[in-house]
Design a protein around this motif. Sequence first.
Motif, PDB file in Angstrom:
ATOM      1  N   MET A 134       0.849  -1.168   0.000  1.00 13.89           N
ATOM      2  CA  MET A 134       0.000   0.000   0.000  1.00 13.89           C
ATOM      3  C   MET A 134       0.900   1.238   0.000  1.00 13.89           C
ATOM      4  O   MET A 134       1.775   1.366   0.852  1.00 13.89           O
ATOM      5  N   ALA A 135       0.702   2.102  -0.995  1.00 21.24           N
ATOM      6  CA  ALA A 135       1.542   3.295  -1.113  1.00 21.24           C
ATOM      7  C   ALA A 135       0.832   4.360  -1.934  1.00 21.24           C
ATOM      8  O   ALA A 135      -0.002   4.045  -2.787  1.00 21.24           O
ATOM      9  N   ILE A 136       1.172   5.600  -1.670  1.00 24.22           N
ATOM     10  CA  ILE A 136       0.717   6.715  -2.493  1.00 24.22           C
ATOM     11  C   ILE A 136       1.585   6.706  -3.751  1.00 24.22           C
ATOM     12  O   ILE A 136       2.803   6.804  -3.667  1.00 24.22           O
ATOM     13  N   ARG A 137       0.954   6.572  -4.918  1.00 23.85           N
ATOM     14  CA  ARG A 137       1.702   6.524  -6.176  1.00 23.85           C
ATOM     15  C   ARG A 137       1.787   7.923  -6.778  1.00 23.85           C
ATOM     16  O   ARG A 137       0.794   8.640  -6.815  1.00 23.85           O
ATOM     17  N   TYR A 138       2.972   8.262  -7.256  1.00 20.07           N
ATOM     18  CA  TYR A 138       3.165   9.566  -7.883  1.00 20.07           C
ATOM     19  C   TYR A 138       4.170   9.438  -9.016  1.00 20.07           C
ATOM     20  O   TYR A 138       4.973   8.517  -9.052  1.00 20.07           O
ATOM     21  N   SER A 139       4.066  10.367  -9.954  1.00 17.56           N
ATOM     22  CA  SER A 139       5.085  10.481 -10.993  1.00 17.56           C
ATOM     23  C   SER A 139       5.683  11.885 -10.857  1.00 17.56           C
ATOM     24  O   SER A 139       5.123  12.744 -10.187  1.00 17.56           O
ATOM     25  N   PHE A 157       5.335   5.904  -0.011  1.00 20.80           N
ATOM     26  CA  PHE A 157       5.237   6.474  -1.352  1.00 20.80           C
ATOM     27  C   PHE A 157       5.951   5.595  -2.366  1.00 20.80           C
ATOM     28  O   PHE A 157       6.936   4.934  -2.047  1.00 20.80           O
ATOM     29  N   GLU A 158       5.441   5.623  -3.602  1.00 23.53           N
ATOM     30  CA  GLU A 158       6.032   4.867  -4.696  1.00 23.53           C
ATOM     31  C   GLU A 158       6.077   5.753  -5.933  1.00 23.53           C
ATOM     32  O   GLU A 158       5.039   6.239  -6.388  1.00 23.53           O
ATOM     33  N   ASN A 159       7.272   5.974  -6.464  1.00 18.59           N
ATOM     34  CA  ASN A 159       7.442   6.753  -7.683  1.00 18.59           C
ATOM     35  C   ASN A 159       7.159   5.824  -8.859  1.00 18.59           C
ATOM     36  O   ASN A 159       7.815   4.796  -9.019  1.00 18.59           O
TER      37      ASN A 159
END
Length: 174
Positions: A1-6, A127-129
């Motif tokens: 579980m992570a907030i995904r962002y680019s 968080f996950e890039n």
Amino acid sequence: MAIRYSVGKMKHSLGTYANTTRYRGNLQIAETFSLDQFAEHMSNHDCKYNKGDIYAVLTMAIRCIKELAMDSKAVELGDLGTFLPKIQNVKNGTAQATDFTAENIVKVTLKFKNSVKTKNFREECSFENVSLRANQALLRSAEKNNQSSMELYAPDNSGGGGGGQGGGNEQEGE
């Protein structure tokens, strides 16, 4: 579980960083749950209520929040936050207070105000890039067409992949 962002590039036109390029994270929504899916999800969390019960309660909550808002009442939902009615007036208002009538109110919506506990829960998140949306689409297309190579977009918002695409790109303070 992570907030995904680019990561995307943005050019500033005002303020301290005027005429400079800076990089920022853009939220990437992985999936949107319908009310039905959300009720199912809740029922799978050691809950004594089944999906149908939860769905019924949430549906009634939505109707009741709207009903109370139409009576100028706010609804506070504990640690989640508060729903309150919001009105939008005609642009530029009226010249005289006596000229203002209900006809000058053009829109009524619900506003959500986070509680202190949901205002900023960054410390609880991981968080996950992830790749830009455009690159994710290119990869799916390449796999579908059995391509062995492809050209990817850099994080500069070209190709429709970076600058906030993916939804949920809320500004701080909203």
